[in-house]
Design a protein around this motif. Structure first.
Motif, short mmCIF file in Angstrom:
data_model
loop_
_atom_site.label_atom_id
_atom_site.label_comp_id
_atom_site.label_asym_id
_atom_site.label_seq_id
_atom_site.Cartn_x
_atom_site.Cartn_y
_atom_site.Cartn_z
N THR A 22 -15.42 30.64 12.03
CA THR A 22 -16.68 31.26 12.41
C THR A 22 -16.45 32.76 12.55
OG1 THR A 22 -17.28 29.30 13.65
CG2 THR A 22 -18.50 31.29 14.14
N SER A 23 -17.35 33.53 12.01
CA SER A 23 -17.25 34.97 12.19
C SER A 23 -18.33 35.42 13.16
CB SER A 23 -17.39 35.70 10.86
OG SER A 23 -18.66 35.47 10.31
N TYR A 24 -18.03 36.41 13.96
CA TYR A 24 -18.97 36.95 14.92
C TYR A 24 -18.64 38.41 15.16
CZ TYR A 24 -15.05 35.69 17.93
OH TYR A 24 -13.80 35.55 18.47
N PRO A 25 -19.64 39.20 15.50
CA PRO A 25 -19.38 40.63 15.75
C PRO A 25 -18.64 40.84 17.06
CG PRO A 25 -21.69 40.12 16.16
CD PRO A 25 -21.05 38.87 15.62
N VAL A 26 -17.77 41.83 17.06
CA VAL A 26 -17.00 42.20 18.25
C VAL A 26 -17.22 43.69 18.49
CG1 VAL A 26 -14.68 42.47 19.19
CG2 VAL A 26 -15.23 40.45 17.86
N ILE A 27 -17.46 44.05 19.74
CA ILE A 27 -17.58 45.46 20.12
C ILE A 27 -16.28 45.84 20.82
CG2 ILE A 27 -18.84 47.14 21.51
CD1 ILE A 27 -20.46 46.01 19.18
N ARG A 28 -15.61 46.86 20.31
CA ARG A 28 -14.36 47.33 20.90
C ARG A 28 -14.56 48.71 21.49
NH1 ARG A 28 -12.23 44.88 16.17
NH2 ARG A 28 -10.90 43.13 16.75
N LEU A 66 -25.70 41.83 19.69
CA LEU A 66 -24.60 41.83 20.65
C LEU A 66 -24.75 42.96 21.65
CD1 LEU A 66 -21.83 40.99 21.70
CD2 LEU A 66 -20.81 42.26 19.82
N ARG A 67 -25.19 44.14 21.21
CA ARG A 67 -25.27 45.30 22.10
C ARG A 67 -26.39 45.20 23.13
NH1 ARG A 67 -23.52 48.29 17.36
NH2 ARG A 67 -21.46 49.11 17.84
N ARG A 68 -27.44 44.45 22.85
CA ARG A 68 -28.58 44.38 23.78
C ARG A 68 -28.15 44.03 25.21
NH1 ARG A 68 -31.76 41.28 19.65
NH2 ARG A 68 -32.53 42.94 18.35
N PRO A 69 -27.43 42.94 25.45
CA PRO A 69 -27.09 42.59 26.83
C PRO A 69 -25.92 43.39 27.42
CG PRO A 69 -26.23 40.91 25.36
CD PRO A 69 -27.03 41.88 24.51
N SER A 116 -24.21 58.86 21.97
CA SER A 116 -25.02 59.23 20.81
C SER A 116 -24.18 59.39 19.55
CB SER A 116 -25.80 60.52 21.09
OG SER A 116 -24.89 61.56 21.38
N SER A 117 -22.89 59.63 19.74
CA SER A 117 -21.98 59.75 18.59
C SER A 117 -21.60 58.38 18.02
CB SER A 117 -20.72 60.49 19.01
OG SER A 117 -20.02 59.75 20.01
N GLY A 118 -22.00 57.29 18.72
CA GLY A 118 -21.70 55.95 18.23
C GLY A 118 -20.52 55.29 18.92
N ARG A 119 -19.86 55.99 19.84
CA ARG A 119 -18.72 55.41 20.54
C ARG A 119 -19.18 54.43 21.60
NH1 ARG A 119 -16.36 59.92 23.41
NH2 ARG A 119 -15.00 58.35 24.26
N ASP A 120 -18.55 53.26 21.64
CA ASP A 120 -18.80 52.28 22.69
C ASP A 120 -17.79 52.50 23.79
OD1 ASP A 120 -20.90 50.65 21.42
OD2 ASP A 120 -19.34 50.22 19.96
N ILE A 121 -18.25 52.46 25.05
CA ILE A 121 -17.38 52.72 26.19
C ILE A 121 -17.47 51.54 27.15
CG2 ILE A 121 -16.87 54.28 28.09
CD1 ILE A 121 -18.23 56.48 26.46
N ARG A 129 -20.13 37.88 21.84
CA ARG A 129 -20.99 36.76 22.22
C ARG A 129 -20.94 35.77 21.06
NH1 ARG A 129 -20.42 38.95 26.03
NH2 ARG A 129 -21.80 39.70 27.61
N PRO A 130 -20.54 34.54 21.30
CA PRO A 130 -20.38 33.60 20.19
C PRO A 130 -21.66 33.33 19.39
CG PRO A 130 -19.92 32.54 22.30
CD PRO A 130 -20.18 33.97 22.57
N PHE A 131 -22.82 33.53 19.98
CA PHE A 131 -24.05 33.23 19.27
C PHE A 131 -24.76 34.46 18.73
CE2 PHE A 131 -23.42 29.75 22.30
CZ PHE A 131 -23.21 28.74 21.39
N ALA A 132 -24.18 35.64 18.92
CA ALA A 132 -24.77 36.86 18.38
C ALA A 132 -24.42 36.96 16.90
CB ALA A 132 -24.25 38.08 19.12
N ALA A 133 -25.42 37.13 16.07
CA ALA A 133 -25.20 37.18 14.62
C ALA A 133 -24.99 38.60 14.11
CB ALA A 133 -26.39 36.54 13.90
N THR A 134 -25.45 39.59 14.85
CA THR A 134 -25.32 40.98 14.42
C THR A 134 -24.82 41.84 15.57
OG1 THR A 134 -27.56 41.58 15.08
CG2 THR A 134 -27.30 40.70 12.84
N ALA A 135 -24.32 43.01 15.25
CA ALA A 135 -23.87 43.94 16.29
C ALA A 135 -25.04 44.39 17.16
CB ALA A 135 -23.18 45.14 15.66
#
Length: 58
Positions: free
Chosen positions: A4-10, A30-33, A43-48, A21-27
């Motif tokens: 199974t593939s799923y998006p990961v935020i690092r 995933l980012r909403r919650p 704003s530069s796109g970096r996740d913290i 999130r195992p049931f999130a299909a897109t990034a």
């Protein structure tokens, strides 16, 4: 066996924290919650991650 593939935020910038999130299909889905959990997106796109945000590593 299944694959199974799923998006990961690092965390961009070195701490190595990641979340998914195992049931999130897109990034986007995933980012909403993540904001409620303390994750931030610059704003530069970096996740913290919450720990780095609290420690001031932005």
């Amino acid at each position: 066996m299944t694959a199974t593939s799923y998006p990961v935020i690092r965390r961009n910038g070195g701490c190595g924290v990641e979340t998914h999130r195992p049931f999130a299909a897109t990034a986007t889905a995933l980012r909403r919650p993540l904001r409620a959990e303390g994750w931030y997106r610059r704003s530069s796109g970096r996740d913290i991650c919450p720990d780095c945000w609290k420690a001031g590593r932005r």
